[in-house]
Motif scaffolding. Structure first.
Motif, short mmCIF file in Angstrom:
data_model
loop_
_atom_site.label_atom_id
_atom_site.label_comp_id
_atom_site.label_asym_id
_atom_site.label_seq_id
_atom_site.Cartn_x
_atom_site.Cartn_y
_atom_site.Cartn_z
N ARG A 1 1.28 -2.28 0.94
CA ARG A 1 0.83 -1.80 -0.36
C ARG A 1 1.93 -1.04 -1.13
O ARG A 1 1.75 -0.72 -2.30
CB ARG A 1 -0.34 -0.83 -0.19
N THR A 2 3.01 -0.69 -0.43
CA THR A 2 4.03 0.17 -1.03
C THR A 2 4.61 -0.46 -2.30
O THR A 2 4.98 -1.63 -2.29
CB THR A 2 5.16 0.44 -0.02
N MET B 1 4.38 9.06 -1.92
CA MET B 1 3.43 8.10 -1.37
C MET B 1 3.56 6.75 -2.07
O MET B 1 3.66 6.69 -3.30
CB MET B 1 1.99 8.62 -1.57
N GLY B 2 3.48 5.70 -1.27
CA GLY B 2 3.73 4.36 -1.79
C GLY B 2 2.63 3.76 -2.63
O GLY B 2 2.88 2.81 -3.38
N CYS B 3 1.41 4.27 -2.54
CA CYS B 3 0.34 3.64 -3.32
C CYS B 3 -0.75 4.64 -3.66
O CYS B 3 -0.88 5.68 -3.03
CB CYS B 3 -0.26 2.46 -2.55
N ASN C 1 -4.24 5.06 -0.80
CA ASN C 1 -4.33 6.08 0.24
C ASN C 1 -3.44 7.29 0.00
O ASN C 1 -3.61 8.32 0.62
CB ASN C 1 -3.94 5.48 1.60
N GLY C 2 -2.47 7.12 -0.89
CA GLY C 2 -1.46 8.16 -1.10
C GLY C 2 -2.03 9.54 -1.38
O GLY C 2 -1.76 10.50 -0.65
N CYS D 1 4.98 8.74 3.17
CA CYS D 1 4.24 7.79 3.99
C CYS D 1 5.20 6.81 4.67
O CYS D 1 6.33 6.62 4.21
CB CYS D 1 3.18 7.09 3.16
N PRO D 2 4.76 6.16 5.75
CA PRO D 2 5.68 5.27 6.46
C PRO D 2 5.92 3.94 5.73
O PRO D 2 6.77 3.17 6.15
CB PRO D 2 4.97 5.03 7.79
N SER D 3 5.16 3.67 4.64
CA SER D 3 5.19 2.44 3.84
C SER D 3 4.46 1.31 4.56
O SER D 3 4.34 1.29 5.79
CB SER D 3 6.61 2.02 3.45
N CYS D 4 3.96 0.38 3.76
CA CYS D 4 3.24 -0.76 4.32
C CYS D 4 3.21 -1.84 3.23
O CYS D 4 3.91 -1.72 2.22
CB CYS D 4 1.82 -0.37 4.73
S1 SF4 Z 1 0.14 5.66 1.34
FE1 SF4 Z 1 -0.27 3.54 0.66
S2 SF4 Z 1 1.75 2.57 0.73
FE2 SF4 Z 1 1.92 4.41 1.97
S3 SF4 Z 1 1.48 3.71 4.06
FE3 SF4 Z 1 -0.45 4.51 3.18
S4 SF4 Z 1 -1.42 2.65 2.35
FE4 SF4 Z 1 0.72 2.12 2.68
#
Ligand code: SF4
Length: 564
Positions: free
Chosen positions: A470-471, A497-499, A502-503, A465-468
């Protein structure tokens, strides 16, 4: 882009459950909803719906969604309805499956509600990390909209495209294919890199179309033999290891090299071990080298073929070298290689005589080129001609570039060739890239295009994932860590996946998942199922490898190189 409105609202909020959604249109210019989780929940359950119970669900969605539509209309706020392949609702999955049609219908249900309220400030997206699914979904969406008299703008994106060269090539194959089709109004490139690296890639992808409108004309199409909503490989006959059911082949241009030595092949996936007089063959070992008028004076690996200009080949007619002819030479000369001949042609050269000879020649492989600024469309037109004539000659897609940075070569060639490969057209690629980076870079770009269009899997695929906000960990560092240990595994897809929010949904396509579930905590997934929850991060990569060993898909890195 999030723009705050000046008239930050203080109006009463009509529905407490939709508080956030209803507040947003009063303070921002545009809101994005995911129809997969706006009013539905995803529990990875299969539920049988009757027509009645399905319609009841649509009623329920109408009830939940309409307050947002009304307030968007009232506030002049735009709405993006963004279907995501990884987070389709159980309801949609149970009726349409995990398909482009499911993504399209998921959005259409919401669009119809908007139209019911005469609200049209809508933009649509159909994102997936699988480029084929993404391209088919956008095309199908346009088709369905036309059928219902709609024409809403499209926001294009490949989700979780990854990082570096892989992320750029994958984005170009998905977004570029649709731009080539004339679809798309805004784009987002999602890389697992700092956000500022995404913009130059996006700009480069769209820049090519500034001058495209004046391109040379291309013959009209009277009957389209292609089906744009589903992957269908064009049938081609097998000529040696090209065409038929073979994987797409990679031919590398060595015509500009001063000399061709064993070291040259070191850059093309081969390594020579002098002591044993053996060749090691890596994952990116190209299949053919085009040497033009040069010769190769050493024994080459058995998996590699040499392609030489006809004028030189005809002198000795060596059986382990294959001639390269233009259309005229081919039609004029009876002296051909008994097994494999490469014939170079562009669409304007595809005469009735040439087609007729191709139909019966079991040694001919067509290498196509184009000088048209809209080269993909011209080459696609050539494929249509072959298909309409039921000519099953295998085709290598050729294209020449010069003076590009290696990064722009990745973007341009992935767009031009990916747009053909993604529709099942072509049996290989030939990138003639002068001054566009090293031989190694050009060769890896060719393999990257085949991987991103899913026509030849030669490396591990990372869906990250591009990270945000929530990562839960440093995504770039973690991706590098996982990659360092697993990049030798061919054909496995790993989601990083960072979280947990949504991961799991975003990595729908992955075989294994590495998902942040808390600070320093990782859960491992096999497909969509959690197999180990909340592992300490420092143990997680080893545990992922143990999981692969358990599944019998792990290979020790030192076992990967083959020797010949
Ligand atoms: S998977 Fe989670 S951490 Fe990664 S971009 Fe989506 S919401 Fe953000």
């Amino acid at each position: 882009m999030l723009k705050l409105k000046k008239n930050f609202g203080n109006k009463a909020i009509p529905h407490p459950l939709l508080q956030t959604y209803i507040l947003l249109p009063r303070i921002v210019e545009k809101v994005r909803i995911n129809p997969g989780n706006f009013a539905d929940r995803k529990k990875f359950q299969e539920i049988e719906y009757t027509d009645q119970s399905y319609n009841d669900e649509l009623e329920r969605i109408h009830h939940r969604f309409s307050p947002l539509v009304k307030v968007c209309k009232e506030e002049g706020c735009a709405l993006r309805i963004g279907s995501n392949h990884g987070s389709l609702s159980d309801r949609i999955l149970s009726r349409y499956g995990d398909t482009p049609l499911g993504m399209v219908e998921s959005a259409m249900e919401f669009i119809r509600i908007c139209e019911n309220y005469n609200y049209h400030e809508i933009i649509l997206s159909m994102k997936s990390s699988n480029t084929r699914v993404m391209v088919q979904a956008y095309r199908l969406l346009v088709n369905k909209m036309h059928a219902e008299g709609m024409n809403y703008p499209l926001h294009l994106g490949v989700t979780e495209a990854g990082e570096g060269e892989d992320g750029r090539i994958k984005s170009a194959v998905g977004i570029g294919t649709l731009l080539e089709d004339g679809l798309g109004d805004t784009i987002r490139v999602s890389l697992t890199e700092e956000p500022e690296f995404e913009i130059p890639v996006a700009k480069e992808l769209v820049k090519r179309y500034e001058t495209r409108s004046g391109h040379d004309s291309i013959n009209d199409i009277y009957k389209n033999p292609l089906y744009p909503y589903e992957y269908r490989k064009r049938e081609s006959r097998q000529v040696m290891n090209i065409g038929g059911d073979n994987v797409s082949r990679v031919m590398v241009d060595l015509s500009l090299e001063n000399e061709i030595t064993r070291d040259t092949l070191n850059h093309l996936g081969y390594s020579y071990f002098e002591a044993d007089d053996k060749w090691g063959i890596g994952d990116f070992a190209c299949d053919y080298i085009f040497v033009n008028k040069k010769s190769v004076d050493f024994d080459i690996p058995g998996t590699l073929g040499i392609v030489q200009a006809y004028s030189v080949w005809i002198e000795e007619k060596k059986t382990n070298i294959y001639p390269f002819l233009d259309a005229k030479q081919y039609l004029d000369n009876p002296h051909l290689h008994p097994k494999l001949n490469f014939i170079y042609a562009t669409l304007p050269e595809l005469s009735a005589d040439l087609l007729s000879q191709f139909k019966n020649d079991i040694s001919a492989v067509l290498l196509i080129d184009t000088y048209n600024e809209h080269g993909m469309a011209e080459q696609r037109r050539l494929f249509m001609e072959l298909m309409s004539e039921n000519c099953q000659i295998p085709v290598i897609i050729g294209k020449a570039y010069s003076g590009l940075t290696p990064e722009n070569l990745q973007l341009y060639s992935a767009t031009d060739m990916g747009a053909l490969l993604i529709d099942g057209l072509g049996d290989g690629v030939f990138l003639a890239a002068e001054g566009c980076g090293s031989l190694e870079q050009v060769n890896q770009t060719a393999f990257g295009i085949l991987q991103a269009s899913r026509t030849r899997i030669s490396k591990t695929e990372y869906i990250s994932c591009p990270s945000c906000g929530r990562t839960l960990f440093d995504l770039q560092e973690t991706t590098a860590l996982v990659r360092n240990r697993t990049s030798h595994l061919k054909g496995i897809k790993i989601g990083i996946m960072g979280c947990i929010v949504n991961g799991p949904g975003e990595m729908a396509d992955a075989d294994y998942g590495y998902v942040g579930t808390g600070v320093g905590k990782i859960s491992l997934y096999r497909g969509q199922n959690v197999v180990q929850a909340n592992l300490p991060m420092e143990e997680a990569v080893d545990a992922l490898i143990d999981l692969m060993k358990e599944d019998g898909v792990w290979v020790e890195p030192e076992m990967v190189e083959a020797f010949f």
